[in-house]
Design an enzyme around this catalytic site. Structure first.
Site, mmCIF file in Angstrom:
data_model
loop_
_atom_site.group_PDB
_atom_site.id
_atom_site.type_symbol
_atom_site.label_atom_id
_atom_site.label_comp_id
_atom_site.label_asym_id
_atom_site.label_seq_id
_atom_site.Cartn_x
_atom_site.Cartn_y
_atom_site.Cartn_z
ATOM 1 N N SER A 150 17.966 4.694 -4.092
ATOM 2 C CA SER A 150 18.720 4.858 -4.567
ATOM 3 C C SER A 150 19.372 6.141 -3.428
ATOM 4 O O SER A 150 20.638 7.319 -3.764
ATOM 5 C CB SER A 150 18.373 6.410 -6.079
ATOM 6 O OG SER A 150 17.509 7.388 -5.740
ATOM 7 N N GLY A 170 11.387 0.837 -2.259
ATOM 8 C CA GLY A 170 11.295 1.761 -3.653
ATOM 9 C C GLY A 170 12.089 1.787 -4.717
ATOM 10 O O GLY A 170 13.592 1.996 -3.690
ATOM 11 N N CYS A 171 12.606 2.750 -5.300
ATOM 12 C CA CYS A 171 13.513 2.914 -5.889
ATOM 13 C C CYS A 171 13.430 3.533 -5.894
ATOM 14 O O CYS A 171 15.288 3.343 -6.133
ATOM 15 C CB CYS A 171 12.844 2.440 -7.585
ATOM 16 S SG CYS A 171 11.851 3.624 -8.383
ATOM 17 N N PHE A 172 13.111 4.581 -5.932
ATOM 18 C CA PHE A 172 13.569 5.840 -5.840
ATOM 19 C C PHE A 172 14.315 5.863 -4.206
ATOM 20 O O PHE A 172 15.316 6.662 -4.336
ATOM 21 C CB PHE A 172 12.739 7.020 -5.683
ATOM 22 C CG PHE A 172 12.502 7.728 -6.846
ATOM 23 C CD1 PHE A 172 13.392 8.275 -8.335
ATOM 24 C CD2 PHE A 172 11.477 7.257 -7.487
ATOM 25 C CE1 PHE A 172 12.975 8.484 -9.517
ATOM 26 C CE2 PHE A 172 10.534 7.960 -9.212
ATOM 27 C CZ PHE A 172 11.670 8.597 -9.558
ATOM 28 N N ALA A 173 13.555 5.218 -3.051
ATOM 29 C CA ALA A 173 14.351 4.922 -1.832
ATOM 30 C C ALA A 173 15.468 4.585 -1.717
ATOM 31 O O ALA A 173 16.811 4.766 -1.183
ATOM 32 C CB ALA A 173 13.232 4.645 -1.238
#
Lengths: 340, 340, 340, 340
Positions: free
Chosen positions: A154, A149-152
């Site tokens: 980061s 995931g994108c947030f993950a």
């Protein structure tokens, strides 16, 4: 020569579009098939007129026959990936899934985070989490990749980088992330993504209840004691980019030199990780349209604050998928991605 | 004392909301009834949580019974105004209609501009066009007001001000207007008003085919020879405000002194018209949340360029409606509106 | 192989940056020298951290010695180009000047538009106006190119395309253009480009007095009777992109079929011109980061409305310069630029 | 009747402007004198043309003689307030200082946070911190008020409200705040506040080193054990508004009912505090142009997440100053401020 054929299922969304764009410039991958149940029959340039270098392709239905020698990227909703990934794997194709369906190894946690029953959990033994900086060797030999995931992304990478330091974390790690609209509801018609609701506005969403929270917990602490992560995403009036401010409190005063060494040593050998001396230098503008993850930090007493930024559509999705594709098919990992 | 009762039909949109907000501060008007078929049953502060001074009211259905002594503002779609305005007028109520239904006196032109059949055209004899700076005396005695369109207001007043000069106009007048999103599709869920479609973007719409074009032609040239107006609206990535750039070519060189005198003499006696020495001083920021129409100009040879700005929700809609309400009920025209 | 060496004078601005970025991907041009008096001594990636693929170069002063075999792009202010262009030409180098210094052949008009004395007007005999779609053959043989202005490009090409139709134009042509901030004051610290002055705002500037107006007049009407152009630029709260709405009134009704044929026949043979059936399809989003000029139109009576869009930093500056560089050095005109 | 005269020193900034605007509508305060060394001599409407209801005043120099019976609001930089506040107090005037100069009672902490020597520290015994919801009675009797910082207000009130709960806080409280541009560098010409640097961007600044951090620590824990606060501000591409996400970890699981009761009981008796059931309902749009502080929360295990929002120019500055002025002069606290 474009010798490896790729079919992208669910290419009508922002992530699929980004990947089509990246692969159009890649010397070896050829996109031969794209699907979208919403715009099937349309030419790709009708749907994405701002991209001029797109291949000469029309969208087909998800169920359309796929060229026999094509491998698969799924940019589909969770429910579709759940059915499609096993189906294609059983046909002997390599599969990268960009949805969250095959990321969590605890079925209860999955079903609580994603609000639906996972009926193919036996495939969790075969999937590799596609974060190349952590799992490069496994990815090279994998047939089935779950793209992070994108947030993950980061949060996992900067925390994982800390190494032994992680053992001495006290209390929960706080991940306070801020995302542009393309990370949330890019092509939806929901009123909450209307211009008049996002512009000159800012809000949190899914506070401590976002499905990337358990993903962060599972992969940030590999090889060390498990810790809690408390994650809050926010919606920025910005098109693309994520900035995450990560607060970690240790049992003892944290040594900035030790932190700097850990990050810097990783940044030196990883093409897509950049280290900045101060956290104020991190800004989403610097990572937009790139595959970089930028990291800076500061410390005070027992607390470490990491600030990270990435482009949610590139390092947070399609760019990372391309790193994985390169690894899976034996190409140079950075091929088709801009590097320093 | 709040002695005059007002019912707002269609108060759930941005224009209705703006008027409810203005009337909440007015010493004499009391909003006693609000309707919205979409949010009926909800309290007004649930629907508009950013407005804190709203009266204690719940939305009702359009068909709900209206207090007998209330007068009416229609902030409804054209098809609803067509039915409701005559109905309320026949009950002896005063009516201000904010839709475009009763603005054009040529039925063919109306039906071509608005794309539907006008079945109540007999009421066109009774309606007064609610532009106070042009039709103040008629408005004072009217029971039925058609409130002007936002774009139309930005063009009609500056052209009408020119007086005799208008007779010598050569060729069509060009009105090139740029509007914030609240003037276009504020509360709709259409994908074209999604953040990702408006932000970092700009486009024209309804080029030479917007329904305000005939309205501009009908009211700009009162008392002089009719002229053609060619009108193009554009969509700005801005919330509120309209700026119009108006190009008028005359048969002979235009005298800047004569233009200045005409505008200045009107600005001096009209509270809501402000004159600026140079067209570059006109900006939408200066008129946002105000009832002002700002005007500046320059000339070159035979050509006059007028630049005007107004807030589409105030002078372009609810503020102008309040000017009209004040006139109709014998209050000071500027009451409840901020003035210099 | 990168066989042609380029020095960019004034590479610290947004246009210079864009060109450095484009040339980094070009197979034959090698940027060997960059100058900026403001940031001299700094590494290019310090100044532009959002570009990761930049060559390994440091900024030098304008006066630093330039490699003998390098040719020149001037991305400098007018006063600097005035001195530098002749200097480099006399050294036998090929020169492309992105400033406005060598665009107008009428010295009085130049000095009135640019507000300074042109002391090198003898070079106006030798310069070629770098609009490839109009002057391709001359550019191929030129040593000295004046690259067109961004607004000028958005208007000259669509008007020039009209061919014989131009002879029957009546009255002035109106060019109403809207530009993103990077076209105006990208890297300046002037308060008028502060966030708080541009955001949620819109205004006209230099109404009928912009220096691109005489440039439009000089090059739009080549081979036909000269006509007047009245040009108004506006400032959009957008980063990049120009949309121009062009109003042309003819002596007689204009035939949409004739207009369509003219534009379409040019679009078919010109890689960077795209024709759309309706003017509402033109939007700056579709041209951002591309070298395309998009054109659509509609007509009404005697009036033709053209809507055009381009990216001010690409087709309006650095991309067009690269087209010219390719032509001057015998490479394929589209090399290094994304095409359909 | 406007019986109380006010002079605003430093009225040329965004905060001063906001206060002038609020007082223009107040029934009892009359702004009789405004100063600005930058725009002295100009009429107030020349400087703020978007405000139409401003009083008829010209800016004077800071040193100009002030009407004898006027009381003082200082909207000046710290160094000016340091000199001016004692000067006016010794003249027998009441003073509200909007700068940070008189907020911290630990001189070392002050000088480390504000980077200059405090030469008037004896006045710290006489000043009252102007947060009416916490110090109402003291404010009523004060002659000298230090108005709280905008970020500080967004954090102090929600933490202070927790009451006894604060005693069981473990580790540092994390305040992750996001502010619009008007809270940072509204009228400055610094390049970091240029449109091109703020738009489509997001970044942290002064991470763990902002001068509001010690202010939060001093006033959040009144009456309970002192705790550490770690504060990071971020810059939003938004004009006005602050949203703060506050993470508090307790020694034991936190009881949501207890938290809700505490906040709700305060919200019920405080006009300007609004409680929302879920933290996702908090958004800056709802508080813009209001004096409200909105609060929502959620809990997980030992951790409480508070989300708060306010308008930095109103509740974070001028609106709160007006609450204080009302209290100091015996008027109703909410007079001149919009309330539910």
């Amino acid at each position: 020569m474009k010798q490896t054929k790729i079919a992208i299922i669910g290419a009508g969304g922002l992530t699929g579009k980004e990947l089509v764009g990246l692969l159009a410039h890649h010397p070896h991958f050829q996109v031969v098939h794209i699907t979208s149940n919403q715009v099937d029959g349309k030419h790709i340039r009708e749907v994405f007129p701002d991209l001029s270098h797109l291949p000469d392709l029309r969208f087909q239905k998800h169920e359309a026959t796929i060229p026999e020698d094509a491998h698969i990227v799924l940019a589909t909703p969770n429910e579709v990936s759940l059915e499609k990934a096993p189906e294609f794997l059983m046909q002997g194709k390599k599969v990268i899934d960009l949805s969250g369906t095959f990321r969590l190894h605890d079925q209860n946690q999955f079903e609580s985070a994603y609000k639906f029953k996972h009926t193919k959990f036996e495939w969790m033994d075969k999937v590799v989490f596609g974060l190349p900086e952590l799992f490069r060797e496994k990815i090279k030999n994998a047939n089935f990749i779950s793209n992070p995931g994108c947030f993950a992304t980061s949060a996992i990478l900067p925390i994982a980088i800390l190494g032994n330091l992680r053992k001495k974390i006290q209390g929960p790690v706080i991940v306070d992330a801020k995302s542009g609209v393309s990370g949330a509801g890019g092509r939806t018609e929901e009123i909450k993504y209307a211009y008049t609701h996002v512009y000159e506005n800012f809000r949190a969403y899914k506070v401590l209840s976002h499905q990337h929270e358990p993903e962060m917990e599972e992969y940030s602490f590999v090889g060390s004691d498990p810790k809690k992560i408390h994650f809050t995403p926010h919606l920025l009036p910005v098109y693309r980019g994520i900035l995450a401010t990560i607060y970690i409190t240790f049992e003892n005063p944290v040594d900035p030199k030790e932190v700097k060494e850990k990050i810097q040593s990783v940044a030196e050998k990883e093409t897509f990780i950049r280290f900045y001396e101060t956290p104020e230098e991190i800004e989403i503008r610097k990572v937009q349209n790139t595959n970089f993850l930028d990291i800076g930090f500061t410390t005070k007493g027992n607390t470490l604050v990491l600030v990270t930024a990435l482009d949610n559509l590139v390092k947070g999705a399609a760019g990372q998928a391309l790193q994985n594709l390169n690894l899976m098919f034996g190409y140079s990992e950075t091929l088709g991605l801009v590097t320093i």
